[in-house]
Design an enzyme around this catalytic site. Structure first.
Site: not given
Ligand code: UGA
Length: 435
Positions: A202, A258, A325
């Site tokens: 994880k 996360c 958050r």
């Molecule tokens: C993340 C993980 O992707 C999930 O697999 C995991 O289960 C989750 O954390 C957790 O540990 O509970 P999440 O935080 O909901 O999910 O959102 P993401 O879609 O992963 O995005 C996280 C951040 O990264 C956002 O701020 C998004 O804007 C940024 N991001 C994402 C980027 O800047 N570039 C990208 O290419 C992708």
């Protein structure tokens, strides 16, 4: 199967709802009475597309219940899933207070051989600790299963129902097989490991994804300086199967509940054995830098932001959520206010939550139109669909100066190029200036 889920946050609720959707009888438990009352009325306490529909559907089918009573929830449950929060402690480590409390609360209702699954994100070794804690109260053996969650906010339901893989870590083969059987209807590849490996998978996954984002953001900064286009670069890199195209979108950094917390917690785990995990330190440093990128660009463009009206479009850490958050908007709002800008923000769903975090240092508009009217510049902070689909000529007409800083590279360059007068500053790509 009869399943009990403790904790009705993003992970617990999405898991409970999805398990009922695939035919199990699920009781979700939480100590928060108000939340349980709301859920019993079919109302989701969190904004998550598709969740409320599945919630009502499965409640009406009699497969999904909510209660504050652990004895009711656990009675007869074949699998008990713990999905409480593990927030960040002051020293960067994961704070396991809620988890330990949950374990103590559960203990009196468990029986010999009960299967307790930890879905919360927990540092390596936690399942063993919780097993000892519970068994010190029960005086009989229970079986622990580490089953980390990989769902993303905003796409929690599809991520759960169509997961890439399911990780099941246990020292007890029968318990692992039982949990595997619970997921069988999903038809998703399952990997059976030790509990410690599952716990590590994880953190290693989340930290890797965060690192991938910081990496592409640093490449974006190079692209910008040398006139290359980070989107073309990411596409070219991503087509190599060894690299993969996902999570190579450059922007103003990762946020949410996360990545920021998990990267720091893994760093803390490493520090416990004297390991300097430089990669993670750099991942964090780059992310901090990216968060203020739009302000730095605006200062470079205007010289001084004092008295300028800046419209921030989007506040949530990503689209399709009202979660604030670690949202990059927080740092941006703070920096803009320090520099004397008159900031007005719009977000389709996160405004109320944002007010609690950002407060009155900025103003809030209830429509994009109100935010952009008479603005000297627009900052695109969250790539909401309504922002992506904005009528550009109309927006530019309403602004005082037609200047856009796009922190998510989400506007169509083709459309920008058809505008009569515009200054468009994306991330890691050449600016488009039409005067
Ligand atoms: C993340 C993980 O992707 C999930 O697999 C995991 O289960 C989750 O954390 C957790 O540990 O509970 P999440 O935080 O909901 O999910 O959102 P993401 O879609 O992963 O995005 C996280 C951040 O990264 C956002 O701020 C998004 O804007 C940024 N991001 C994402 C980027 O800047 N570039 C990208 O290419 C992708």
């Amino acid at each position: 199967m009869k399943i009990a889920v403790l904790g009705t946050g993003y992970v617990g609720l999405s898991t409970g709802v999805c398990l009922s959707e695939i035919g199990h009888h699920v009781t979700c438990m939480d100590i928060n009475e108000q939340k349980i009352q709301q859920l019993n009325q079919g109302i989701s306490p969190i904004y998550e597309p598709g969740l409320e529909e599945l919630l009502s559907l499965n409640m009406n089918a009699g497969r999904l219940n909510f209660t504050t009573s652990l004895s009711t929830g656990i009675a007869g449950a074949e699998i008990i899933i713990i999905a409480v929060g593990t927030p960040q402690a002051d020293n960067g480590a994961a704070d396991l207070t809620y988890l330990e409390q949950a374990a103590e609360d559960l203990a009196p209702y468990l029986v010999q051989g009960s299967i307790v699954v930890i879905k919360s994100t927990v540092p390596v070794g936690t399942n063993d600790r919780i097993k000892k804690l519970i068994e010190s109260q029960t005086n009989f053996e229970i079986h622990m299963v580490s089953n980390p969650e990989f769902l993303r906010q905003g796409s929690a339901i599809s991520d759960t129902l169509k997961a890439d893989r399911i990780i099941i870590g246990s020292e007890n083969k029968d318990a692992a097989e039982k949990v595997k059987a619970m997921y069988l209807p999903l038809n998703v590849p399952v990997i059976l490991t030790s509990t410690k490996s599952a716990e590590m998978i994880k953190y290693a996954s989340n930290a890797f994804l965060a690192m991938k984002i910081s990496y592409i953001n640093e490449i974006a900064n190079l692209c910008e300086a040398f006139g290359a286009d980070v989107e073309d670069v990411a596409k070219g890199m991503g087509m190599d199967k060894r690299i993969g195209e996902a999570f190579l979108k450059a922007g103003i950094g990762y946020g949410g509940s996360c990545f920021p917390k998990d990267v720091k917690a893994l760093l803390h785990t490493a520090s416990q054995i004297g390991l300097n995990f430089w990669l993670l330190k750099e991942t964090i440093a780059i992310n901090e830098f990216q968060r203020e990128l739009l302000v730095k660009k605006a200062v470079k463009r205007f010289g001084d932001l004092q008295g300028l009206k800046i419209a921030m479009l989007g506040l949530a850490f990503k689209p399709e959520t009202d979660d604030m958050r670690e949202a990059p908007s927080i740092k941006l709002a703070e920096a803009l206010s320090k520099l004397g800008a008159d900031t007005i923000a719009y977000d389709p769903v996160a405004t109320e939550n944002a007010k609690k975090v950002i407060g009155e240092t900025i103003k809030y508009a209830n429509s994009i139109d109100k935010a952009i009217s008479d603005a000297d510049a627009v900052f695109i902070v969250t790539e909401w669909e309504t922002v992506k689909q904005i009528n550009l000529p109309d927006m530019l007409h309403k602004m005082k100066q037609p200047i856009i800083f796009d922190g998510r590279n989400c506007l169509s360059e083709e459309n920008i190029k058809t505008c009569k007068k515009v200054e468009y500053y994306p991330v890691g790509k050449p600016a488009i200036i039409i005067v």
